[in-house]
Design a protein around this motif. Structure first.
Motif, PDB file in Angstrom:
ATOM      1  N   PRO A  46      33.413  12.309  87.577  1.00 45.53           N
ATOM      2  CA  PRO A  46      32.359  12.707  88.513  1.00 45.53           C
ATOM      3  C   PRO A  46      30.969  12.266  88.065  1.00 45.53           C
ATOM      4  N   ARG A  48      25.810  23.869  95.584  1.00 49.85           N
ATOM      5  CA  ARG A  48      25.834  23.985  94.113  1.00 49.85           C
ATOM      6  C   ARG A  48      24.546  23.448  93.512  1.00 49.85           C
ATOM      7  N   ASP A  77      26.787  12.809  87.926  1.00 55.24           N
ATOM      8  CA  ASP A  77      26.006  14.001  87.594  1.00 55.24           C
ATOM      9  C   ASP A  77      25.777  14.902  88.801  1.00 55.24           C
ATOM     10  N   LEU A 110      28.501  18.412  90.987  1.00 55.86           N
ATOM     11  CA  LEU A 110      28.512  19.578  90.106  1.00 55.86           C
ATOM     12  C   LEU A 110      29.855  20.299  90.146  1.00 55.86           C
ATOM     13  N   GLY A 111      30.400  20.548  88.973  1.00 49.51           N
ATOM     14  CA  GLY A 111      31.621  21.332  88.885  1.00 49.51           C
ATOM     15  C   GLY A 111      32.893  20.573  89.206  1.00 49.51           C
TER      16      GLY A 111
END
Lengths: 552, 552
Positions: free
Chosen positions: B39, B455, B41, B44-45
């Motif tokens: 992923p 997020r 940056d 997120l998550g």
């Protein structure tokens, strides 16, 4: 018995940025620099990081002034924050003062700070300290090292420096004066460790001019050069080349406009060929007649070049008629943003020159051989490596030992930990309060570990709010549990899951009721525990679960 | 009239990772590779990114099989996800099969996929396609290029490759076979663009062995080498050096243990000197008798070396008796994590060798001169640069033109956009569905733009929940507004602010009541608007404001 001389770094050690050092003897303190750092990836939502100045606040009566080595953000950026509570006169060279004054105006506090302009070669007296400003080279003009004479001897703080034998404007770093001080005997040297990992010598800024000239002269495209706004010498070289090439130069980007304005006013930038135009005037010229100097060399969101790359810049539309030179190297952490921006520029059809081999950027910091020369000239009794992460400090310490400094006189310290120098020896003293304060919007220091931990948690798996309204006297559930989620899953796709969670929450409440648990904390933790466990089992995710109980 | 040959990249173009390409002719489809990406940056998550395979699902009846070039995650990682819905036989070399099978076992689906082992030199038939596996060099053993003969001609897909004239195990890349194919006439070449920005040739893996040997032989410390788990040749070299040096070798880190086990079982790794021991046995040996090969060369949180650096590794405690070699270069984006980890290792007192000049790492991808050689041997009619970000594809396209490929036969495409080759010409066709699916925990594709936006918002300024209980019939507020915040400010420090926000929310509700607005959306947006405006004015922050209205 004489007092001890204390050198207390409040920033800039084991980190890059927020450089700030307290020099204390008896009843006197001077502070070297007052910089900001940029937030790490884990400081979510934070705008800036400034040094914790508790120690300074506790010793305000001793504070005689700030001496500033140069005008970069990591050396001056915290002034508007720190001086609100720790005000004292600032001493700096003209360009540095100019940049600080612009900053103070932006913070609406221009009259509140007493600015004192000095020149390289000047010596001032602050309390028991005599401070001489010594000309150096760096990627911003008017940088100085500081020779601070204390009752125990003289310490030299290099500031950020490089050794440029052919600087674009001004003189070569004053190695003679540094050598004289060394010959007389320096008590201590604090020297810039930024580039200690790089062997060899740092090339002169002049070679950048030569490369830029080649890339500009051979092209009939519009030239766009992205570089650091504060590198006035580089901008000067571009103006000179433009005059030769018959091109006009427009600067673009807020910080670029700000610094070029100050530099021009103070005479650090000279437009002798009358080539500078406003960015709004570029329409009047053919592409082949233009050079645009812009911010964004680090791929910063919303910088001028970034907006050009993503097609959202008001004045500049990039296409195959553009040759774009990125005259900078990536600051660690920015590689991906820069790469993405370059891809976008390619998609617009522009030619982009960004690789190291093009020689359109040089560092502003001394490499290993330069650092050895500094050590060799200074021959300090004590050596304290500064401005660098831990591995750099260690490598600089080794370099000092190779250069003949007694290993036990090489002191690696950390922020808050004073180097205490007595008449015959030096040691690390007991730590004083030091650390970082996070600036977020208008708040200074109100974002701390707990808030960041919550932000991180929210960023990874989002949030579930579970609300229940309960009769205050009987404890009976009157409404809810209602569930609202954000940043977790599309609610539409998860209707069934939400229904299950409502049931689980209801069952948790029922269990509490059976166990006669009436206090809100028990209810909340029952809901939170059951829902979290179920979710993790079912989805392998851990959103923040926030039960709220309303009582009527 | 013959059908058109369609080459449809579903991943790996304008990005690094999730390599996957559909080759389609008439009623037949074969798929080259099936990888994941990591992923960005801004995701997120998110744990992993896999290709959107809608197109494949719609054409399942045509799918004849998957041919896999090598065992790296960005070429095989999506198999367990994609094959759940698009199952078909997999064809790959032995080591690649071994790694895929381990992966399938972990996902509890080992029996569900038909695995077929091939050897370099083999040719298989899938529908109308004949596919020949050609030996190449790369940073993992048993890598192959694929020569796919279609009714319109043969296309060569290089996979990831380098040209290693002195590989550690196995042969040099089969340039002869590639040359033969070129001589017969290749319809199209799809070639790896990863290192197209680098001039010159990629050095042989053997030089890494020589450097490692020097660093190991000259030291009496314990040696810890961090490198990519899948580089079996490097591990082989380390085993050989260990035998010479009289040291034992323990591997450390989950992926390292996994891959070395498979490689050993399949004979790609040979412990002829009987030097391998389990990490639990290291206590029995003196430091000078040990080499630990570990994961963590990218500073990944929770990797073996990361845990050693931060003092939380169960078996390995690092100190000045350790010489640590980081045999890898930073993947863009990982620079800061690696730097931080190196700083921590320095703090533990270890010696760390990590710089480029130490020559303890070489790339697994072909540089410019190697790429030219590939082009020169293949002399393809059409050239399609693959595996790279946009700027790399453009640079590779230019290289092909320099090597004599007709500029109009050089086709830069993007994921989802087919290259359609007819008997006399080729062009980019209309896009098919393609993109990325985000894997978060057990969810595939249930995290999308809206969730990520939430997020991000939550991560930057946190959250305020405002709950009100309202009488459903009269609209009268019965309880609240109550305010709960997370990730915004310390509530303790902001009691006064929270009180103000309660008042503002109450006033918003009162205003709605006066204006006779009763629907929950109006109430919510009144609260949200007023609170957000006030907060931004007062704090320059914009937390997510989440009004919840309970009705009883």
């Amino acid at each position: 018995m004489k007092e001890k001389l204390k050198i207390i770094p409040l920033g800039g050690l084991n980190e890059i940025g927020k450089n700030m050092t307290v020099i204390e003897y008896g009843n006197d303190i001077v502070v070297i620099d007052c910089g900001v750092a940029f937030p790490d990836d884990d400081m979510l939502g934070v705008d800036l990081v400034i040094p914790d100045t508790t120690y300074l606040k506790r010793n305000l009566n001793k504070l005689r002034g700030y001496v500033i080595t140069h005008g970069h953000e990591d050396h001056i950026g915290a002034i508007p924050y720190v001086l609100r509570e720790c005000n004292a006169p600032i001493y700096a060279t003209r360009l540095t003062c100019g940049i600080i004054e612009t900053k103070l105006s932006e913070h609406k506090m221009p009259q509140k700070v007493k600015m004192n302009r000095v020149r390289a070669g000047d010596t001032i007296k602050l309390g028991c300290f005599k401070i001489e400003f010594i000309h150096t080279n760096h990627s911003i003009a008017d940088s100085v090292a500081l020779a601070i004479t204390t009752p125990l001897g003289t310490i030299l703080h290099t500031g950020d420096f490089k050794i440029d034998l052919t600087p674009v404007s001004g003189e070569m770093i004053d190695l003679v004066r540094i050598g004289e001080l060394g010959k007389k005997g320096l008590l201590a040297l604090m020297s810039d460790s930024t580039n200690v990992e790089r062997p060899g010598y740092t090339p002169s800024e002049k070679i950048v001019g030569k490369s830029l000239e080649k890339f500009i002269m051979e092209s009939d495209q519009r030239i766009i050069i992205a570089t650091f706004a504060s590198n006035v010498s580089r901008l000067q070289q571009i103006l000179d080349i433009a005059a030769k090439a018959g091109r006009k130069v427009a600067v673009c980007g807020r910080s670029m406009e700000k610094i070029s304005k100050v530099s021009m006013e103070l005479g650090y930038l000279k437009d002798s060929g009358k080539v500078m135009i406003d960015i709004s005037e570029i329409k009047r010229y053919a592409r082949s007649q233009l050079i645009i100097v812009s911010t964004g060399s680090q791929g910063e969101t919303m910088s001028a070049l970034y907006r050009m790359a993503y097609g959202s810049h008001k004045q500049v539309e990039v296409n195959s008629g553009d040759r774009i030179l990125i005259a900078a190297s990536a600051i660690p952490g920015n590689e991906k943003s820069i790469n993405n921006m370059v891809n976008e520029l390619y998609k617009q059809g522009a030619e982009v020159i960004y690789d190291r081999s093009a020689a359109i950027h040089v560092s502003g910091h001394a490499c290993q051989e330069d650092l050895k020369l500094m050590l060799g000239l200074c021959k300090p009794k004590y050596f304290i490596p500064v401005h660098g992460e831990y591995r750099m400090l260690v490598q600089h310490a080794r370099l000092a030992q190779e250069m003949g400094v007694n290993p036990k006189n090489v002191l690696i310290t950390e922020i808050g930990r004073p180097v205490e120098i007595g008449e015959n020896s030096a040691r690390l003293g007991n730590s004083v309060p030091a650390g970082r304060l996070l600036v977020d919007g208008l708040g200074i220091g109100d974002v701390g570990t707990a808030v960041l931990r919550d932000r991180k948690h929210l960023s990874e798996d989002g949030l579930l709010v579970i609300v229940v309204t309960v009769d205050a006297t009987t404890g009976v559930v009157i409404a809810g549990p209602d569930i609202v989620s954000r940043g977790f899953v599309y609610v539409k796709e998860a209707e069934a899951l939400m229904e299950e969670l409502r049931t689980i929450s209801q069952m948790a409440l029922d269990r509490c009721s059976v166990e006669n648990l009436r206090d809100w904390n028990s209810l909340k933790s029952a809901i939170k525990g059951d829902v979290s466990d179920y979710l993790f089992k079912k989805t392998k995710r851990s959103p923040m679960v926030l039960p709220i109980i309303m009582e009527i």
